[in-house]
Design a protein around this motif. Structure first.
Motif, mmCIF file in Angstrom:
data_model
loop_
_atom_site.group_PDB
_atom_site.id
_atom_site.type_symbol
_atom_site.label_atom_id
_atom_site.label_comp_id
_atom_site.label_asym_id
_atom_site.label_seq_id
_atom_site.Cartn_x
_atom_site.Cartn_y
_atom_site.Cartn_z
ATOM 1 N N PRO A 40 -12.258 4.939 5.466
ATOM 2 C CA PRO A 40 -13.033 3.687 5.477
ATOM 3 C C PRO A 40 -12.676 2.722 4.347
ATOM 4 C CG PRO A 40 -14.416 5.538 4.816
ATOM 5 C CD PRO A 40 -13.088 6.100 5.215
ATOM 6 N N SER A 41 -12.075 3.199 3.281
ATOM 7 C CA SER A 41 -11.764 2.315 2.151
ATOM 8 C C SER A 41 -10.451 1.568 2.329
ATOM 9 C CB SER A 41 -11.723 3.124 0.853
ATOM 10 O OG SER A 41 -10.687 4.080 0.927
ATOM 11 N N LEU A 42 -9.676 1.916 3.357
ATOM 12 C CA LEU A 42 -8.380 1.266 3.578
ATOM 13 C C LEU A 42 -8.484 0.199 4.651
ATOM 14 C CD1 LEU A 42 -5.963 4.321 3.562
ATOM 15 C CD2 LEU A 42 -6.472 2.756 1.708
ATOM 16 N N SER A 43 -7.704 -0.839 4.477
ATOM 17 C CA SER A 43 -7.655 -1.902 5.463
ATOM 18 C C SER A 43 -6.207 -2.079 5.913
ATOM 19 C CB SER A 43 -8.197 -3.206 4.853
ATOM 20 O OG SER A 43 -8.072 -4.247 5.779
ATOM 21 N N VAL A 44 -5.907 -1.610 7.113
ATOM 22 C CA VAL A 44 -4.567 -1.764 7.678
ATOM 23 C C VAL A 44 -4.706 -2.341 9.080
ATOM 24 C CG1 VAL A 44 -3.535 0.132 6.372
ATOM 25 C CG2 VAL A 44 -4.485 0.575 8.604
ATOM 26 N N SER A 45 -3.705 -3.066 9.509
ATOM 27 C CA SER A 45 -3.733 -3.640 10.853
ATOM 28 C C SER A 45 -3.368 -2.578 11.878
ATOM 29 C CB SER A 45 -2.756 -4.811 10.940
ATOM 30 O OG SER A 45 -1.428 -4.341 10.832
ATOM 31 N N GLU A 46 -3.691 -2.851 13.145
ATOM 32 C CA GLU A 46 -3.313 -1.940 14.221
ATOM 33 C C GLU A 46 -1.802 -1.763 14.264
ATOM 34 O OE1 GLU A 46 -4.817 -3.240 17.981
ATOM 35 O OE2 GLU A 46 -6.884 -3.229 17.290
ATOM 36 N N GLN A 47 -1.086 -2.875 14.116
ATOM 37 C CA GLN A 47 0.374 -2.829 14.176
ATOM 38 C C GLN A 47 0.947 -2.002 13.029
ATOM 39 O OE1 GLN A 47 2.460 -4.303 16.609
ATOM 40 N NE2 GLN A 47 3.850 -2.851 15.643
ATOM 41 N N ASN A 48 0.422 -2.200 11.821
ATOM 42 C CA ASN A 48 0.893 -1.454 10.663
ATOM 43 C C ASN A 48 0.645 0.045 10.853
ATOM 44 O OD1 ASN A 48 1.717 -0.593 8.159
ATOM 45 N ND2 ASN A 48 0.222 -1.786 7.004
ATOM 46 N N LEU A 49 -0.529 0.390 11.376
ATOM 47 C CA LEU A 49 -0.851 1.796 11.605
ATOM 48 C C LEU A 49 0.069 2.392 12.672
ATOM 49 C CD1 LEU A 49 -2.662 4.259 11.086
ATOM 50 C CD2 LEU A 49 -4.267 3.305 12.754
ATOM 51 N N MET A 74 0.841 -1.179 0.000
ATOM 52 C CA MET A 74 0.000 0.000 0.000
ATOM 53 C C MET A 74 0.887 1.244 0.000
ATOM 54 S SD MET A 74 -2.670 1.138 2.911
ATOM 55 C CE MET A 74 -2.346 2.750 3.532
ATOM 56 N N ARG A 75 0.487 2.221 -0.741
ATOM 57 C CA ARG A 75 1.218 3.487 -0.808
ATOM 58 C C ARG A 75 0.535 4.497 0.109
ATOM 59 N NH1 ARG A 75 5.523 5.661 -3.215
ATOM 60 N NH2 ARG A 75 5.306 7.841 -3.765
ATOM 61 N N TRP A 76 1.286 5.073 1.028
ATOM 62 C CA TRP A 76 0.771 6.037 1.986
ATOM 63 C C TRP A 76 0.936 7.447 1.412
ATOM 64 C CZ3 TRP A 76 -1.137 4.964 6.992
ATOM 65 C CH2 TRP A 76 -1.119 3.626 7.349
ATOM 66 N N SER A 77 -0.169 8.096 1.059
ATOM 67 C CA SER A 77 -0.123 9.459 0.540
ATOM 68 C C SER A 77 -0.034 10.450 1.705
ATOM 69 C CB SER A 77 -1.384 9.744 -0.285
ATOM 70 O OG SER A 77 -2.515 9.797 0.568
ATOM 71 N N GLN A 78 0.181 11.709 1.397
ATOM 72 C CA GLN A 78 0.242 12.746 2.425
ATOM 73 C C GLN A 78 -1.085 12.838 3.182
ATOM 74 O OE1 GLN A 78 3.511 13.268 2.980
ATOM 75 N NE2 GLN A 78 3.128 15.455 3.175
ATOM 76 N N ILE A 79 -2.194 12.684 2.473
ATOM 77 C CA ILE A 79 -3.515 12.761 3.106
ATOM 78 C C ILE A 79 -3.711 11.587 4.055
ATOM 79 C CG2 ILE A 79 -6.003 12.651 2.674
ATOM 80 C CD1 ILE A 79 -5.430 14.161 0.042
ATOM 81 N N ILE A 80 -3.328 10.390 3.637
ATOM 82 C CA ILE A 80 -3.459 9.217 4.497
ATOM 83 C C ILE A 80 -2.535 9.346 5.706
ATOM 84 C CG2 ILE A 80 -3.166 6.713 4.630
ATOM 85 C CD1 ILE A 80 -3.924 6.612 1.642
ATOM 86 N N ASN A 81 -1.311 9.836 5.489
ATOM 87 C CA ASN A 81 -0.394 10.078 6.605
ATOM 88 C C ASN A 81 -0.995 11.086 7.587
ATOM 89 O OD1 ASN A 81 1.671 8.342 5.804
ATOM 90 N ND2 ASN A 81 2.692 9.907 4.591
ATOM 91 N N ALA A 82 -1.584 12.144 7.072
ATOM 92 C CA ALA A 82 -2.202 13.158 7.934
ATOM 93 C C ALA A 82 -3.360 12.556 8.725
ATOM 94 C CB ALA A 82 -2.678 14.343 7.100
ATOM 95 N N ASN A 83 -4.163 11.706 8.099
ATOM 96 C CA ASN A 83 -5.271 11.062 8.800
ATOM 97 C C ASN A 83 -4.767 10.093 9.861
ATOM 98 O OD1 ASN A 83 -7.363 12.441 7.593
ATOM 99 N ND2 ASN A 83 -7.557 10.980 5.918
#
Length: 114
Positions: A41-50, A1-10
């Motif tokens: 809501p459209s992303l699925s990441v684990s607690e550890q990954n987050l 998965m590619r983490w964009s600036q918006i996803i990083n900010a969230n």
């Protein structure tokens, strides 16, 4: 998965919101994961990954200090009176008063002897 600036900010918003609500560090990852799921809501990441991603973002200067502070202020409600709901503070004080009153109530136990 590619983490964009918006996803990083969230991810940081979820982290700051979680850490701003609690004094201790108990179960913060699960709550942070729930907040992040609300924001993305459209992303699925684990607690550890987050959690790993947030740690990476904070330590690698992905965002500058000013941007980090802006995200923190936006995610964590201010402690001044304008940011709280009108009934919030009295409710907390009222609950404390009930607990204090309950502690001081004497208990009468009736023992039946034959």
């Amino acid at each position: 998965m590619r983490w964009s600036q918006i996803i990083n900010a969230n991810a940081l918003r979820a982290y700051f919101r979680t850490k701003g609500e609690e004094a201790g560090c108990l179960a913060y990852r699960a709550r942070m994961h729930r907040f992040f799921a609300e924001l993305e809501p459209s992303l699925s990441v684990s607690e550890q990954n987050l959690a790993d991603r947030v740690r990476y973002i904070l330590h690698s200067n992905v965002f500058g200090d000013a941007e980090l502070e802006r995200l923190r202020r936006k995610a964590v409600p201010s402690s001044d009176g304008n940011a709280t709901a009108g009934n919030e503070a009295p409710l907390i004080a009222q609950q404390t008063a009930y607990v204090d009153a309950a502690v001081d109530i004497p208990v009468v136990v009736e023992v039946m002897m034959e």
